[in-house]
Scaffold this motif. Sequence first.
Motif, short mmCIF file in Angstrom:
data_model
loop_
_atom_site.label_atom_id
_atom_site.label_comp_id
_atom_site.label_asym_id
_atom_site.label_seq_id
_atom_site.Cartn_x
_atom_site.Cartn_y
_atom_site.Cartn_z
N PRO A 223 72.42 36.63 53.90
CA PRO A 223 72.53 36.07 55.26
C PRO A 223 73.28 34.75 55.00
CG PRO A 223 70.36 36.89 54.96
CD PRO A 223 71.36 37.17 53.58
N ILE A 224 73.07 34.07 53.95
CA ILE A 224 73.77 32.67 53.60
C ILE A 224 75.42 32.95 53.39
CG2 ILE A 224 73.93 30.71 52.04
CD1 ILE A 224 71.15 30.99 51.39
N TYR A 225 75.89 34.12 52.98
CA TYR A 225 77.18 34.27 52.79
C TYR A 225 77.86 34.51 54.26
CZ TYR A 225 81.35 37.35 51.98
OH TYR A 225 82.58 37.99 51.97
N ALA A 226 77.06 35.31 54.84
CA ALA A 226 77.56 35.58 56.30
C ALA A 226 77.69 34.19 57.00
CB ALA A 226 76.88 36.47 56.92
N ARG B 220 61.78 30.01 65.24
CA ARG B 220 62.69 30.62 66.39
C ARG B 220 63.72 29.66 67.07
NH1 ARG B 220 61.87 30.58 72.06
NH2 ARG B 220 59.67 29.55 71.56
N ARG B 221 63.23 28.51 67.01
CA ARG B 221 64.24 27.37 67.56
C ARG B 221 65.24 26.97 66.91
NH1 ARG B 221 62.03 24.76 71.85
NH2 ARG B 221 59.72 25.29 72.40
N THR B 222 65.16 27.54 65.60
CA THR B 222 66.57 26.89 64.65
C THR B 222 67.68 27.96 64.87
OG1 THR B 222 65.64 28.71 62.78
CG2 THR B 222 64.79 26.29 62.80
N GLY B 223 67.27 28.95 65.52
CA GLY B 223 68.66 29.97 65.68
C GLY B 223 68.74 30.87 64.59
N ALA B 224 67.70 31.09 63.63
CA ALA B 224 67.65 32.01 62.47
C ALA B 224 67.61 33.33 63.05
CB ALA B 224 66.41 31.68 61.75
N LEU B 225 66.95 33.62 64.09
CA LEU B 225 66.88 35.16 64.57
C LEU B 225 68.29 35.56 64.91
CD1 LEU B 225 63.28 35.02 66.50
CD2 LEU B 225 63.87 35.76 64.15
N ASP B 226 68.94 34.76 65.35
CA ASP B 226 70.35 35.20 65.83
C ASP B 226 71.20 35.78 64.64
OD1 ASP B 226 69.93 34.68 68.49
OD2 ASP B 226 70.40 32.77 68.35
N ASN B 227 70.67 35.06 63.37
CA ASN B 227 71.66 35.59 62.11
C ASN B 227 71.11 36.56 61.44
OD1 ASN B 227 73.61 32.98 61.21
ND2 ASN B 227 71.83 32.13 62.58
N LEU B 228 70.08 37.51 61.95
CA LEU B 228 69.62 38.46 61.30
C LEU B 228 70.59 39.72 61.52
CD1 LEU B 228 65.61 38.02 61.93
CD2 LEU B 228 67.27 37.68 59.90
N PHE C 121 78.39 17.96 52.59
CA PHE C 121 77.69 18.90 52.41
C PHE C 121 76.38 18.79 53.03
CE2 PHE C 121 73.64 20.66 50.33
CZ PHE C 121 73.78 22.01 50.26
N ARG C 122 75.77 17.52 52.78
CA ARG C 122 74.57 17.10 53.77
C ARG C 122 74.64 17.10 55.13
NH1 ARG C 122 72.36 12.05 54.63
NH2 ARG C 122 73.83 11.23 53.37
N SER C 123 75.69 16.56 55.58
CA SER C 123 76.07 16.30 57.24
C SER C 123 76.73 17.32 57.93
CB SER C 123 76.76 14.93 57.17
OG SER C 123 76.17 14.02 56.83
N VAL C 124 77.45 18.13 57.06
CA VAL C 124 78.17 19.26 58.02
C VAL C 124 77.69 20.56 57.56
CG1 VAL C 124 80.74 20.11 58.18
CG2 VAL C 124 80.26 17.69 57.66
N VAL C 125 77.79 20.83 56.19
CA VAL C 125 77.60 22.04 55.70
C VAL C 125 76.18 22.59 56.11
CG1 VAL C 125 77.85 23.99 53.84
CG2 VAL C 125 79.48 22.07 54.08
N LEU C 126 75.43 21.97 55.45
CA LEU C 126 73.85 22.48 55.52
C LEU C 126 73.42 22.49 56.94
CD1 LEU C 126 71.54 23.03 53.67
CD2 LEU C 126 70.90 20.41 53.54
N PRO C 127 73.74 21.65 57.68
CA PRO C 127 72.93 21.73 59.18
C PRO C 127 73.54 23.10 59.82
CG PRO C 127 73.87 19.49 58.96
CD PRO C 127 74.09 20.20 57.65
N LEU C 128 74.90 23.35 59.73
CA LEU C 128 75.48 24.66 60.16
C LEU C 128 75.03 25.95 59.65
CD1 LEU C 128 79.08 23.24 60.73
CD2 LEU C 128 77.09 23.67 62.46
N VAL C 129 74.66 25.67 58.24
CA VAL C 129 74.23 26.90 57.62
C VAL C 129 72.69 27.15 57.35
CG1 VAL C 129 74.47 28.35 55.16
CG2 VAL C 129 76.45 26.88 56.07
N PHE C 130 72.10 26.15 57.98
CA PHE C 130 70.55 26.22 57.68
C PHE C 130 69.93 27.25 58.49
CE2 PHE C 130 66.39 24.74 59.13
CZ PHE C 130 65.82 24.59 57.81
#
Length: 296
Positions: A185-188, A288-296, A212-221
């Motif tokens: 999932p992180i790779y995707a 659910r509010r993080t949008g994680a379910l959309d990445n499954l 990494f902290r301000s751009v990459v991590l929030p978008l990949v979280f």
Amino acid sequence: MTTTASAERAPRRSSSFLYRRPRLRLGLLLSAPMLWLGLAYLGALAALFITAFWSTDPFTGQVVIEWSLDNFATLLTDEVYRTVTLRTVGIALLVTVVDAVIAFPMAYYMAKFASPKAQRLLVIAIMTPLWASYLVKAYAWRVMLSGNGVVHWLLSPLGLDAPGYGLLATVITLSYLWLPYMILPIYAGLERLPDSLVDASSDLGAKPWRSFRSVVLPLVFPAIVAGSIFTFSLSLGDYIAVKIVGGTNQMLGNVVYDNIGAANNLPFAATVATVPVVIMLCYLAAVRRTGALDNL
């Protein structure tokens, strides 16, 4: 001739009828899988929850169909079961954190640095352990973590010893078993991250850690959280690895297994089995509010 023509027109009428009614067509397509889901999965969960309110006759061992909350009262008031529950949740959380820390740099290299051919090879390499037997992998770690295993051989020059069997061995084994479910999932998620955003951050003067902290991590979280759903839930319900490398430390799955087998107390086993289900429902509601379910 008329009969033949009518037979040929019948499928056309049915096709036209369904074409004009997309909702009916969708309902017919989904009816079989939804029926299977309702009977095999939701029906089994319903039976599990119902059985949790029953009891077992202490003399005959037969299930007594009398509604009570005694099993839940025992589960909540007995310190042993509270300890097992906290231990299970702690191990599942620790495995999730370990997998995330290991998976992120691997996934980042695959998505941003590896060539397309290397990406394909690395994805195959990550998925290959999933094709091997669960027991083979768990027993392999039992051998490696033993007093004369590979881990002892590697640590002995440093004056250290193998961890043996226990909580640490359980975390190591489960982290290895579920690591691919975190990497993919992180790779995707990283593949969908535009390189231009990182370049823009660098052009604006941001250092690599700040980018990494301000751009990459929030978008990949969300992708990280999506991977955590797999690692957390799989660790939460595991009991085989604990039997193999966990020593005397039990998890909720072991309590369920013991009450089904030796104790022959199916209602209490069902009660304990509801705990991981409730924990996962709360976890899914929280993420659910993080949008994680959309990445499954």
